[in-house]
Design a protein around this motif. Structure first.
Motif, PDB file in Angstrom:
ATOM      1  N   THR A 169      34.941   3.266  42.150  1.00 33.90           N
ATOM      2  CA  THR A 169      36.047   2.844  43.001  1.00 33.90           C
ATOM      3  C   THR A 169      35.722   1.530  43.699  1.00 33.90           C
ATOM      4  OG1 THR A 169      36.656   5.152  43.364  1.00 33.90           O
ATOM      5  CG2 THR A 169      37.530   3.534  44.917  1.00 33.90           C
ATOM      6  N   TYR A 170      34.517   1.427  44.246  1.00 28.81           N
ATOM      7  CA  TYR A 170      34.103   0.173  44.884  1.00 28.81           C
ATOM      8  C   TYR A 170      34.054  -0.967  43.865  1.00 28.81           C
ATOM      9  CZ  TYR A 170      32.801   2.557  49.211  1.00 28.81           C
ATOM     10  OH  TYR A 170      32.825   3.261  50.370  1.00 28.81           O
ATOM     11  N   ALA A 171      33.625  -0.676  42.653  1.00 30.62           N
ATOM     12  CA  ALA A 171      33.564  -1.717  41.622  1.00 30.62           C
ATOM     13  C   ALA A 171      34.961  -2.225  41.278  1.00 30.62           C
ATOM     14  CB  ALA A 171      32.873  -1.176  40.374  1.00 30.62           C
ATOM     15  N   ILE A 172      35.928  -1.328  41.168  1.00 29.10           N
ATOM     16  CA  ILE A 172      37.298  -1.738  40.844  1.00 29.10           C
ATOM     17  C   ILE A 172      37.904  -2.523  42.003  1.00 29.10           C
ATOM     18  CG2 ILE A 172      39.626  -0.858  40.418  1.00 29.10           C
ATOM     19  CD1 ILE A 172      38.293   1.367  38.764  1.00 29.10           C
ATOM     20  N   ILE A 173      37.640  -2.093  43.227  1.00 26.95           N
ATOM     21  CA  ILE A 173      38.142  -2.831  44.386  1.00 26.95           C
ATOM     22  C   ILE A 173      37.541  -4.234  44.411  1.00 26.95           C
ATOM     23  CG2 ILE A 173      38.071  -2.952  46.918  1.00 26.95           C
ATOM     24  CD1 ILE A 173      38.303   0.132  46.881  1.00 26.95           C
ATOM     25  N   GLY A 174      36.258  -4.345  44.127  1.00 22.92           N
ATOM     26  CA  GLY A 174      35.612  -5.651  44.072  1.00 22.92           C
ATOM     27  C   GLY A 174      36.164  -6.530  42.968  1.00 22.92           C
ATOM     28  N   LEU A 175      36.446  -5.927  41.821  1.00 26.88           N
ATOM     29  CA  LEU A 175      37.020  -6.692  40.708  1.00 26.88           C
ATOM     30  C   LEU A 175      38.399  -7.233  41.073  1.00 26.88           C
ATOM     31  CD1 LEU A 175      36.900  -7.571  37.689  1.00 26.88           C
ATOM     32  CD2 LEU A 175      38.104  -5.441  37.200  1.00 26.88           C
ATOM     33  N   VAL A 176      39.236  -6.403  41.652  1.00 29.10           N
ATOM     34  CA  VAL A 176      40.597  -6.812  41.998  1.00 29.10           C
ATOM     35  C   VAL A 176      40.584  -7.883  43.085  1.00 29.10           C
ATOM     36  CG1 VAL A 176      42.747  -6.000  43.051  1.00 29.10           C
ATOM     37  CG2 VAL A 176      41.674  -4.667  41.246  1.00 29.10           C
ATOM     38  N   CYS A 177      39.852  -7.636  44.159  1.00 31.66           N
ATOM     39  CA  CYS A 177      39.824  -8.615  45.259  1.00 31.66           C
ATOM     40  C   CYS A 177      39.154  -9.917  44.831  1.00 31.66           C
ATOM     41  CB  CYS A 177      39.102  -8.019  46.461  1.00 31.66           C
ATOM     42  SG  CYS A 177      40.006  -6.666  47.226  1.00 31.66           S
ATOM     43  N   GLY A 178      38.079  -9.832  44.051  1.00 30.06           N
ATOM     44  CA  GLY A 178      37.403 -11.032  43.584  1.00 30.06           C
ATOM     45  C   GLY A 178      38.261 -11.866  42.655  1.00 30.06           C
ATOM     46  N   GLY A 232      47.870  -9.789  43.285  1.00 32.89           N
ATOM     47  CA  GLY A 232      48.430  -9.713  44.633  1.00 32.89           C
ATOM     48  C   GLY A 232      49.381  -8.536  44.790  1.00 32.89           C
ATOM     49  N   GLY A 233      50.162  -8.254  43.743  1.00 31.81           N
ATOM     50  CA  GLY A 233      51.050  -7.090  43.770  1.00 31.81           C
ATOM     51  C   GLY A 233      50.281  -5.785  43.846  1.00 31.81           C
ATOM     52  N   ILE A 234      49.182  -5.706  43.117  1.00 29.69           N
ATOM     53  CA  ILE A 234      48.337  -4.502  43.166  1.00 29.69           C
ATOM     54  C   ILE A 234      47.769  -4.322  44.571  1.00 29.69           C
ATOM     55  CG2 ILE A 234      46.169  -3.499  42.336  1.00 29.69           C
ATOM     56  CD1 ILE A 234      46.813  -4.787  39.605  1.00 29.69           C
ATOM     57  N   ILE A 235      47.276  -5.420  45.152  1.00 33.04           N
ATOM     58  CA  ILE A 235      46.715  -5.339  46.505  1.00 33.04           C
ATOM     59  C   ILE A 235      47.798  -4.939  47.503  1.00 33.04           C
ATOM     60  CG2 ILE A 235      45.712  -6.711  48.373  1.00 33.04           C
ATOM     61  CD1 ILE A 235      44.214  -8.285  46.171  1.00 33.04           C
ATOM     62  N   ASP A 236      48.983  -5.531  47.402  1.00 32.03           N
ATOM     63  CA  ASP A 236      50.084  -5.178  48.308  1.00 32.03           C
ATOM     64  C   ASP A 236      50.509  -3.728  48.147  1.00 32.03           C
ATOM     65  OD1 ASP A 236      50.184  -7.642  49.492  1.00 32.03           O
ATOM     66  OD2 ASP A 236      51.841  -8.376  48.257  1.00 32.03           O
ATOM     67  N   TYR A 237      50.607  -3.265  46.906  1.00 35.67           N
ATOM     68  CA  TYR A 237      51.027  -1.889  46.651  1.00 35.67           C
ATOM     69  C   TYR A 237      50.084  -0.894  47.322  1.00 35.67           C
ATOM     70  CZ  TYR A 237      51.875   2.454  44.102  1.00 35.67           C
ATOM     71  OH  TYR A 237      52.121   3.746  43.784  1.00 35.67           O
ATOM     72  N   TYR A 238      48.782  -1.077  47.119  1.00 35.30           N
ATOM     73  CA  TYR A 238      47.834  -0.141  47.716  1.00 35.30           C
ATOM     74  C   TYR A 238      47.690  -0.355  49.216  1.00 35.30           C
ATOM     75  CZ  TYR A 238      46.728   1.780  43.226  1.00 35.30           C
ATOM     76  OH  TYR A 238      46.823   2.419  42.033  1.00 35.30           O
ATOM     77  N   GLY A 239      47.925  -1.575  49.689  1.00 39.77           N
ATOM     78  CA  GLY A 239      47.930  -1.805  51.131  1.00 39.77           C
ATOM     79  C   GLY A 239      49.049  -1.063  51.815  1.00 39.77           C
ATOM     80  N   VAL A 240      50.241  -1.086  51.229  1.00 43.48           N
ATOM     81  CA  VAL A 240      51.386  -0.359  51.782  1.00 43.48           C
ATOM     82  C   VAL A 240      51.140   1.144  51.705  1.00 43.48           C
ATOM     83  CG1 VAL A 240      53.837   0.174  51.394  1.00 43.48           C
ATOM     84  CG2 VAL A 240      53.062  -2.188  51.369  1.00 43.48           C
ATOM     85  N   LYS A 241      50.536   1.606  50.609  1.00 41.61           N
ATOM     86  CA  LYS A 241      50.230   3.036  50.502  1.00 41.61           C
ATOM     87  C   LYS A 241      49.245   3.474  51.584  1.00 41.61           C
ATOM     88  CE  LYS A 241      50.148   5.488  46.829  1.00 41.61           C
ATOM     89  NZ  LYS A 241      50.186   6.145  45.566  1.00 41.61           N
ATOM     90  N   MET A 242      48.263   2.628  51.881  1.00 44.61           N
ATOM     91  CA  MET A 242      47.278   2.983  52.911  1.00 44.61           C
ATOM     92  C   MET A 242      47.925   3.011  54.295  1.00 44.61           C
ATOM     93  SD  MET A 242      44.455   3.675  51.484  1.00 44.61           S
ATOM     94  CE  MET A 242      43.300   3.600  52.820  1.00 44.61           C
ATOM     95  N   ILE A 243      48.839   2.086  54.558  1.00 45.16           N
ATOM     96  CA  ILE A 243      49.488   2.047  55.865  1.00 45.16           C
ATOM     97  C   ILE A 243      50.414   3.241  56.047  1.00 45.16           C
ATOM     98  CG2 ILE A 243      51.196   0.758  57.224  1.00 45.16           C
ATOM     99  CD1 ILE A 243      49.930  -1.796  56.091  1.00 45.16           C
ATOM    100  N   SER A 244      51.053   3.689  54.984  1.00 38.71           N
ATOM    101  CA  SER A 244      52.047   4.762  55.099  1.00 38.71           C
ATOM    102  C   SER A 244      51.449   6.154  54.955  1.00 38.71           C
ATOM    103  CB  SER A 244      53.148   4.565  54.071  1.00 38.71           C
ATOM    104  OG  SER A 244      52.621   4.684  52.757  1.00 38.71           O
TER     105      SER A 244
END
Length: 101
Positions: free
Chosen positions: A48-57, A88-100
């Motif tokens: 999970t951390y590896a995928i998060i790093g890949l997406v953000c990087g 950016g869409g992937i990051i936004d999607y999961y950001g909104v999911k985390m907030i909600s």
């Protein structure tokens, strides 16, 4: 006068280098979690951390290309724009999911 990276290490090479680092870490996950019991969640957390790093990087590399390699972005705007919008869409999607939650 705009400076860009030399021909050996251009914008595409940045993406490939980052993905290569991800693959190396992905291969090392079983080695890093070898001492844990088989029911441990350590490999799942590391993946999970590896995928998060890949997406953000990857998103940060696309922003870096936009800011510092403007000549390349003007030529290949569709490639850099596509990567930035999708990631950016992937990051936004999961950001909104985390907030909600």
């Amino acid at each position: 006068m705009e400076r860009s990276l030399n021909n050996n290490f251009g914008p595409i090479s940045l993406y490939l280098f980052w993905i290569g680092l991800y693959v190396i870490f992905w291969v090392m996950i079983p080695i890093l979690s070898a001492g844990d019991s088989s029911s441990a969640e350590v490999p799942l957390i590391l993946w999970t951390y590896a995928i998060i790093g890949l997406v953000c990087g990857t998103f940060l590399i696309s922003l870096f290309n936009t800011l510092f390699l403007k000549k390349w972005v003007k030529r290949f705007w569709y490639l850099n724009g596509f990567i930035a919008l999708v990631i950016g869409g992937i990051i936004d999607y999961y950001g909104v999911k985390m907030i909600s939650l």
